[in-house]
Structures are given as structure tokens and as C-alpha cells.
Design a protein around this motif. Sequence first.
Motif, PDB file in Angstrom:
ATOM      1  N   PRO A  63      -8.450   5.643   3.420  1.00 35.88           N
ATOM      2  CA  PRO A  63      -7.931   4.680   2.440  1.00 35.88           C
ATOM      3  C   PRO A  63      -8.754   4.659   1.154  1.00 35.88           C
ATOM      4  O   PRO A  63      -9.960   4.910   1.175  1.00 35.88           O
ATOM      5  CB  PRO A  63      -8.026   3.345   3.179  1.00 35.88           C
ATOM      6  N   LYS A  64      -8.099   4.373   0.064  1.00 31.48           N
ATOM      7  CA  LYS A  64      -8.797   4.204  -1.220  1.00 31.48           C
ATOM      8  C   LYS A  64      -9.791   3.060  -1.122  1.00 31.48           C
ATOM      9  O   LYS A  64     -10.948   3.175  -1.539  1.00 31.48           O
ATOM     10  CB  LYS A  64      -7.775   3.943  -2.320  1.00 31.48           C
ATOM     11  N   PHE A  65      -9.352   1.918  -0.583  1.00 36.57           N
ATOM     12  CA  PHE A  65     -10.229   0.786  -0.287  1.00 36.57           C
ATOM     13  C   PHE A  65     -10.306   0.635   1.224  1.00 36.57           C
ATOM     14  O   PHE A  65      -9.270   0.657   1.908  1.00 36.57           O
ATOM     15  CB  PHE A  65      -9.708  -0.507  -0.914  1.00 36.57           C
TER      16      PHE A  65
ATOM     17  N   LEU B 232      -8.935  -6.283   1.892  1.00 35.06           N
ATOM     18  CA  LEU B 232      -9.521  -5.072   1.345  1.00 35.06           C
ATOM     19  C   LEU B 232     -11.021  -5.247   1.147  1.00 35.06           C
ATOM     20  O   LEU B 232     -11.479  -6.279   0.667  1.00 35.06           O
ATOM     21  CB  LEU B 232      -8.850  -4.705   0.024  1.00 35.06           C
TER      22      LEU B 232
ATOM     23  N   ARG C 116     -14.762  -0.060  -2.066  1.00 35.64           N
ATOM     24  CA  ARG C 116     -14.113   1.163  -2.513  1.00 35.64           C
ATOM     25  C   ARG C 116     -14.662   2.336  -1.699  1.00 35.64           C
ATOM     26  O   ARG C 116     -15.874   2.481  -1.519  1.00 35.64           O
ATOM     27  CB  ARG C 116     -14.376   1.371  -4.013  1.00 35.64           C
TER      28      ARG C 116
ATOM     29  N   TRP D  41       0.853  -1.169   0.000  1.00 36.12           N
ATOM     30  CA  TRP D  41       0.000   0.000   0.000  1.00 36.12           C
ATOM     31  C   TRP D  41       0.899   1.232   0.000  1.00 36.12           C
ATOM     32  O   TRP D  41       1.935   1.237   0.662  1.00 36.12           O
ATOM     33  CB  TRP D  41      -0.894   0.044   1.236  1.00 36.12           C
TER      34      TRP D  41
ATOM     35  N   GLU E   7      -1.953  -1.975  -4.392  1.00 35.13           N
ATOM     36  CA  GLU E   7      -3.339  -2.425  -4.316  1.00 35.13           C
ATOM     37  C   GLU E   7      -4.220  -1.499  -3.481  1.00 35.13           C
ATOM     38  O   GLU E   7      -5.448  -1.579  -3.548  1.00 35.13           O
ATOM     39  CB  GLU E   7      -3.390  -3.844  -3.740  1.00 35.13           C
ATOM     40  N   ASN E   8      -3.612  -0.643  -2.674  1.00 32.96           N
ATOM     41  CA  ASN E   8      -4.384   0.324  -1.897  1.00 32.96           C
ATOM     42  C   ASN E   8      -3.539   1.577  -1.705  1.00 32.96           C
ATOM     43  O   ASN E   8      -2.295   1.515  -1.732  1.00 32.96           O
ATOM     44  CB  ASN E   8      -4.776  -0.254  -0.530  1.00 32.96           C
TER      45      ASN E   8
END
Length: 591
Positions: A231-233, A241, A244, A157, A205-206
Motif C-alpha cells: 500500500p501507498k500508506f 491510514l 507513508r 482506495w 486516499e490510498n
Amino acid sequence: MPSYTAPTKDMQFVLHEVLKVTETGVPGYEDLEADFTEAVLEAAGKVASEVLAPLNASGDQEGCHLENGVVRTPKGFKAAFEAMKDGGWTALDCDPEYGGQGMPYLLGCAVGEIFVSANMAFNMYQGLTHGAYSAIHVHGTPEQKATYLPKMVSCDWTGTMNLTEPHCGTDLGLMRTKAEPQDDGSYRITGQKIFISAGEHDLAENIIHLVLAKAPGGGEGTKGVSLFIVPKFLVNEDGSLGDRNGVAVGSIEEKMGIHGNATCVMNYDGAKGWLLGDLHKGMRAMFTMMNEARLGVGLQGYAVAEAAYQNAVTYAKDRLQGRAVTGVENPSGPADPLIVHPDIRRNLMDQKSFLEGARAFTFWGAHLIDRGHRAEDADAEGLISLMTPVIKGFLTDKGFETAVNAQQVYGGHGYIEEWGMSQFVRDARIAMIYEGANGVQALDLVGRKLAADGGKHVMAFFEMVKAFCKENAEVEGMEPFVGPLKAASKDLQAAGMFFMQNGMKNPNAALAGSYDFMHLFGHVCLGLMWGRMAKAALEALAAGAADPAFYETKLATGRYYMARQLPMTATHLARINSGADPVMALAAEAF
């Protein structure tokens, strides 16, 4: 295509012969034996020259692209990022409790220089992550640390810092992004942020955004600002995760340089966030990132210039133009190489003497950070707080100037994109602007840092310079260093006295001279660094060094700086002493 070779010998010289790291008593520095640091720096240099540098020009040309809400980084960046992760480079100076290697910040700084020189835009993805990691490490709850830090240390991340909005940059008290408290302890974050480096990309991934926003009850200005982890995810309780989050990239900025890094407009639409640190104390937590980032940007300023300089030297030795005025030096060719001409030598010596002084200054600053954190040395903390705006402002101003000077060596070819010098100039330019524009750094230095703790830290610096000059006044070979340094230090003290005598009754008199003061201070710092390097070089020669040419070159380069660059302190002092009247003479409508 430009090339780059890590200057590991110069780095080793600063680490072991100037700073003498293993003798400092800083916890963890006992592990920094010369053989160990050499192995680390050589390995980093191999990654830089074989993996990162070949992507620098292509990344600049291709840039980043937004496709269906996802930013695609240039070809090769993803594989290079995986190679950095696999090599453990993202975890070098991070906490072992979260998967880091626990090395001192100083070593991370040295490795960082190598990676920035090779590919500044690429290195920003992990560089911003390190800043976000540091903020969470210092201010996060145990649960927040356990949730985010292991993945950020590994760069599975990545992280960002979200400060700027369309209507406010430096004046963060004007921000409009809101944080509404929720029953579950989270906050709903709504607003827009701009100029967010690595705000969206396809390398991890994040993405863990640290976002400044105003929560209810905080009052006006920066006192009402809090910092949130967004966080994005979303992250599930088991660490996997989830959904979204309500954060999306609006667009990618079209920039002058660092095209390989995605600089994004980020839209927060009721995104779920969690408070980091104390409510309404967001600036305190954010400055954990900002101070680290400002030293890192100062490093960027000279690191990009180092790569430009290396290529300018190669060009000056290869390019045949004219004949030396003292006689032919290349009789077998139609002309002599550029490097025989005095003005080319002047240009290259300006570059070389700045770069080597800047490296020593930055490494010393990183050492002070380690001393403050690892040895709990409050004086070191105070001194690096004083030096941070100087490192950021002076080194990026002079770094850009140095990149331009390297471009100048190429003549017309320097203006042609295929030679690569334009990219160094364009990339270096941003360092003068972001993480606090350099005019703001100068205001911070004069308006806040000089008077901090009753002026204790600037007085300690003056005493440091005075002690160095006294200790080396009678040392053979130190005459070209001690005299100019003493004179420059007196100029700095005189400037400080001007501010004391005039600043209260006419604040504009101090602020009008703040930029000159920052540069005056920077020159004195580099003068001190050159004094220390000269002393180390003389000691090595006296001990029968195996490579005397290296140390003789150091001394000649240092003498150049003291003779040709350090006298600029007198010019800066004269400008400061002119006060505010010449600066403020015109009414606004006269411009």
C-alpha cells in the motif's frame, strides 16, 4: 468536440435476444430482466454523456502533472470520480460481503464499454482497481480481504498491478525487484517498476499496489516470482491510514495517448509488503488480474472505436462533398453529403459490422466467465481461456484499424486535433500493446491455448460452429450466414492441422503463422456471432417486431461482414501455409 451516445438498444439486443441471459441458468442471471438491464445501461449512458465524455478532450489536452511527489489529474476528474463512487458504479459486480452489488460480470462489462467509450483514460483508474480487487478476492487471506476490499470496492482506495521493469516486459523471469522476508511476516520490497497505470494520483486516499518480486529460494525465471500487496500508506489495525510506505513515483511517462491517466515509474525503496497467495506462485495470482484485464483491454479496443464511429457517421451525414454518381440527392444544397458515396459507405460498413460483432463476442466471453465462476462450469473456463488472446489481440488490432477508418472519413479535418478524431486513434493504439502485446497473445494462443487439455476446448469450438451451421442450414434467410461461416471454419481447422503436422518438427513454422491464426480465429468468432445475431433478428421479424427496421439493419450489416470481411480467413490460411521460410529467410544482419 466529439459526442457519444451509449448504444443501449444494441446492447439489449445482444443480452436478451442473442445470449438470452435470463434463460441460461447461470446463477444471478435471473435478475437480469430486460427492464432492469435497460435501466442500468440508460443510467450509465447518462453518466457517460453528461459527466465523462465532456472531460475526454480536456483531459487529453491537459494531461497529468507531477507536483512534489503527487500526481495531479486533469481538471474535473476528481469530481467525476466522486460521482462514479456515489453512483455505486465502482461496486456493480463486486462481492456484497465487501460492499459490492453482486451483479454478474457480464453487466459490469456492458457498463464498462459505455464508460470506456466516453473516456478511456478516466475509466482506467477504476478499471485497474477492479483487477487488483479480483486478485485479492481470489488469493487473499480473510484478513487481507477484510482490510483492503471494502475500500477498493468503493474506490476510496484504488489499485494497480506492477509487472514491467526497465529491462523486462513480457519476460518476467528477468525481473530484479527483490522481496526480503522480515521477522514480522512482511517483506521489504526494493526495485523499480515502469508503465504503471494509475500508479500515483489525487483521486483516492490510498493506492494498493500489487507488485511482482523475487523472494529468496524461488529459483530462476518466473518460478521464483511472488506477488505482494504494497500500500501507498500503511493500514493500521483499526483500518485507519498510518505512515507513508517506501514507495514513490519517480516520473510520469510522456505517452502517445491516454494522457488523462497517469502512467508512472514507481520506485520501491524497502517498502513494506505482504505476500498475496502462495510464495513463489505469484504468476498464478497475477493471472487472475491479467485474464480479466485482457478481456477488458479487448473491450477497450472496440469501445474507443465505437465512439469514433459514431462521430464519423454524423460527419458523413453532415459534410457536403461532391455529387452522387447516380444523380443528385441533395438538390437544395451545393453538394451531396459524404455518405452517398460508395467508398464512404464501405468504410462505415467495415466499422459498423466489426463493432457490433465485437460487442457480441466480448459479451459472450463475459458470459463464459460468469458461467465458469458462478456455475463452476469447467468447460466454460476452458473455452474463455482459449478465447482470451483472441478477444484481446484481434479486437484491439481491428479496433485501432476502425478508429483510423473513422478518422479517414473526416479527410483533412481528421488530422486536426480540434475535431477529436486524433485522440481516438492515439488512445486506441495502446490497447494493442499493454496487458501483453498482441504478438505475445498470438504466441500464447498457438503455443499454449490450442493444446490445453489435449485440444479439448478448440475441438469444442469447432463442434459449436458445426452444430450451428447444421441447425440453420435450411432456415430461410440464414443462407448468407451459414455458407461463409462453414467455409471460414474449415480454413481455421486447416490452419490448426498445419500446426499439428509441422509444429513439432519445425516450431518456427507454427510461430510464424501465429499472428495470422489469431486473426483467422477472430474472424470465425465474429462470423459465429453474426450468425447468432442474424438468427435472433429473423426470429424477431417473424414474431412481428415493433421495430422491424432495427432488425433489417442488423441483417444487412451481418450480410456485409460475411461477404466482405469473413473471406479474409482464406488469406490468413494462405500465409500460414507458407510456413516459416519466407519469414526467416533473411539473416539478422540483412535487416
